[in-house]
Design an enzyme around this catalytic site. Structure first.
Site, PDB file in Angstrom:
ATOM      1  N   ASP A 225       0.834  -1.208   0.000  1.00 37.61           N
ATOM      2  CA  ASP A 225       0.000   0.000   0.000  1.00 37.61           C
ATOM      3  C   ASP A 225       0.870   1.261   0.000  1.00 37.61           C
ATOM      4  OD1 ASP A 225      -2.352   1.423  -0.028  1.00 37.61           O
ATOM      5  OD2 ASP A 225      -2.758   1.195   2.118  1.00 37.61           O
TER       6      ASP A 225
ATOM      7  N   HIS B 141       2.294   3.170  -9.052  1.00 34.95           N
ATOM      8  CA  HIS B 141       2.018   1.751  -9.300  1.00 34.95           C
ATOM      9  C   HIS B 141       3.167   1.103 -10.083  1.00 34.95           C
ATOM     10  CE1 HIS B 141      -1.818   2.256  -7.529  1.00 34.95           C
ATOM     11  NE2 HIS B 141      -2.368   2.929  -8.524  1.00 34.95           N
TER      12      HIS B 141
ATOM     13  N   LEU C 296      10.640 -20.499  -4.495  1.00 33.21           N
ATOM     14  CA  LEU C 296       9.506 -19.737  -3.956  1.00 33.21           C
ATOM     15  C   LEU C 296       8.240 -19.895  -4.810  1.00 33.21           C
ATOM     16  CD1 LEU C 296       8.857 -17.136  -2.010  1.00 33.21           C
ATOM     17  CD2 LEU C 296       9.080 -15.895  -4.145  1.00 33.21           C
TER      18      LEU C 296
HETATM   19  C1  IPE Z   1      -5.497  -2.703  -0.263  1.00 26.36           C
HETATM   20  O1  IPE Z   1      -5.146  -1.376  -0.374  1.00 26.36           O
HETATM   21  C2  IPE Z   1      -5.496  -3.364  -1.613  1.00 26.36           C
HETATM   22  C3  IPE Z   1      -4.194  -3.530  -2.253  1.00 26.36           C
HETATM   23  C4  IPE Z   1      -3.033  -3.198  -1.747  1.00 26.36           C
HETATM   24  C5  IPE Z   1      -4.227  -4.141  -3.559  1.00 26.36           C
HETATM   25  P1  IPE Z   1      -6.251  -0.231  -0.514  1.00 26.36           P
HETATM   26  O2  IPE Z   1      -5.502   1.042  -0.634  1.00 26.36           O
HETATM   27  O3  IPE Z   1      -7.189  -0.565  -1.605  1.00 26.36           O
HETATM   28  O4  IPE Z   1      -7.030  -0.338   0.867  1.00 26.36           O
HETATM   29  P2  IPE Z   1      -7.886   0.740   1.666  1.00 26.36           P
HETATM   30  O5  IPE Z   1      -8.959   1.222   0.738  1.00 26.36           O
HETATM   31  O6  IPE Z   1      -6.960   1.841   2.051  1.00 26.36           O
HETATM   32  O7  IPE Z   1      -8.409   0.005   2.856  1.00 26.36           O
HETATM   33  C1  IPE Z   2      -1.642   0.202  -3.339  1.00 27.28           C
HETATM   34  O1  IPE Z   2      -1.378   1.566  -3.389  1.00 27.28           O
HETATM   35  C2  IPE Z   2      -1.831  -0.385  -4.712  1.00 27.28           C
HETATM   36  C3  IPE Z   2      -3.216  -0.800  -5.030  1.00 27.28           C
HETATM   37  C4  IPE Z   2      -4.234  -0.761  -4.217  1.00 27.28           C
HETATM   38  C5  IPE Z   2      -3.429  -1.317  -6.371  1.00 27.28           C
HETATM   39  P1  IPE Z   2      -2.558   2.626  -3.392  1.00 27.28           P
HETATM   40  O2  IPE Z   2      -2.938   2.916  -4.808  1.00 27.28           O
HETATM   41  O3  IPE Z   2      -3.669   2.184  -2.534  1.00 27.28           O
HETATM   42  O4  IPE Z   2      -1.830   3.890  -2.776  1.00 27.28           O
HETATM   43  P2  IPE Z   2      -2.452   4.905  -1.732  1.00 27.28           P
HETATM   44  O5  IPE Z   2      -2.932   4.104  -0.584  1.00 27.28           O
HETATM   45  O6  IPE Z   2      -3.568   5.617  -2.435  1.00 27.28           O
HETATM   46  O7  IPE Z   2      -1.323   5.805  -1.384  1.00 27.28           O
HETATM   47 MG    MG Z   3      -4.098   2.413  -0.585  1.00 28.06          MG
END
Ligand code: IPE
Ligand code: IPE
Ligand code: MG
Length: 227
Positions: free
Chosen positions: A14, A31, A125
Site C-alpha cells: 500500500d 504503481h 519460492l
Molecule cells: C489494499 O489497499 C489493496 C491492495 C493493496 C491491492 P487499498 O488502498 O485498496 O485499501 P484501503 O482502501 O486503504 O483500505
Molecule cells: C496500493 O497503493 C496499490 C493498489 C491498491 C493497487 P494505493 O494505490 O492504494 O496507494 P495509496 O494508498 O492511495 O497511497
Molecule cells: Mg491504498
C-alpha cells in the site's frame, strides 16, 4: 543470514498513490514503481528461502477507483506477468493467482493461466498474486463449493476449497504506508499470523526492511492459544 526464513509472508503493498503524490507524479507512476519493488522483494524472498510470498495487487474493492486508474492497473498486471515469466523460469519460481480472475479481460485471464502453467514445476519460492481478491468473496465461493459437492461444513473442508488450498497459513503479514487494517485480505489465513505495519510507502520498501521484520518475527513468541 542466520535469520530463519518464515514459510509464508503476505504483503499488503500500500501507498503507491501517496508516494507518487509526494513527488508530484501521477498515481500511476507509483504503481509502476511498486511493480519494480514487487519484483525485488520476490527475488529476495526466493534467495533467503521463503516458501510462499502472497502479494495483494488488486482487491475486489479496487474496482471503485477511477476508470483510468483501474485500466492502468490491468495493463500493468499484464505487462508485469509477461516480463516476469523469464525471471520466474530462470529462478525456479512458481506463480499462482488467488481471487476471482473471471472478472478480468479474456486476454489477462489467459496470461495468468499460461504463467501458472509454465511455472508449475518451479521448486523454489511460490509467488502468489492476489488479483480481484477479497477474503469475504473467497470464503463465500468456498462455502458454495461445499454446497455443490454436498460436503460437511468443517474447517478442513473450507480450507480445501479456498483459493489458497495447499498453501500454509500466513506467518508474517506486512502492510506498508501506515494504514493499520486488513482491507479484506486473507482473513481466514491470517488467523494466527504475526503482523507488522510500517509507515514506509510500498515503492520505498527495501530488502533490508524486510530482513529487519523477519528478525523481529524470529524474536516473537507464537503461542497459538497455548501458554
Ligand atoms: C489494499 O489497499 C489493496 C491492495 C493493496 C491491492 P487499498 O488502498 O485498496 O485499501 P484501503 O482502501 O486503504 O483500505
Ligand atoms: C496500493 O497503493 C496499490 C493498489 C491498491 C493497487 P494505493 O494505490 O492504494 O496507494 P495509496 O494508498 O492511495 O497511497
Ligand atoms: Mg491504498
Amino acid at each position: 543470514m542466520d535469520n530463519k526464513a518464515p514459510s509464508h509472508i503476505a504483503i499488503i503493498m500500500d501507498g503507491n498513490g501517496r508516494w507518487a503524490k509526494e513527488r508530484n507524479l501521477k498515481r500511476t507512476a507509483g504503481h509502476s514503481a511498486g511493480a519494480d519493488v514487487a519484483r525485488k522483494i520476490t527475488m529476495h524472498c526466493s534467495n533467503i528461502g521463503v516458501d510462499y510470498l502472497t502479494l495483494y495487487a488488486f482487491s475486489t474493492e479496487n474496482w471503485q477507483r477511477p476508470r483510468l486508474e483501474v485500466e492502468f492497473l490491468m495493463k500493468l498486471i499484464e505487462k508485469y506477468l509477461k516480463q516476469e515469466l523469464a525471471i520466474y523460469l530462470e529462478n525456479g519460481i512458481r506463480f499462482k493467482s488467488i481471487g476471482d480472475v473471471s472478472k478480468f479481460s479474456k486476454s489477462l485471464q489467459k496470461i495468468i493461466r499460461l504463467t501458472e502453467e509454465k511455472t508449475a514445476h518451479g521448486k523454489k519460492l511460490t509467488q502468489i498474486l492476489a488479483l480481484n481478491y477479497g477474503s469475504r468473496d473467497e470464503i463465500v465461493r468456498a462455502v458454495r463449493k461445499l454446497n455443490e459437492k454436498n460436503l460437511e461444513v468443517t474447517e478442513a473442508n473450507i480450507e480445501a476449497n479456498l483459493d489458497t488450498v495447499g498453501i500454509p497459513d500466513v506467518d508474517i503479514l506486512i502492510r506498508t504506508s501506515g494504514e493499520v487494517r486488513l482491507s479484506n485480505y486473507l482473513l481466514w489465513q491470517n488467523a494466527y499470523s504475526e503482523m507488522f505495519f510500517t509507515n514506509t510507502y510500498w515503492p520505498d520498501f527495501t530488502k533490508n526492511e524486510l530482513d529487519d521484520i523477519i528478525s523481529d518475527y524470529n524474536n516473537r513468541e507464537r503461542r497459538f492459544g497455548g501458554i
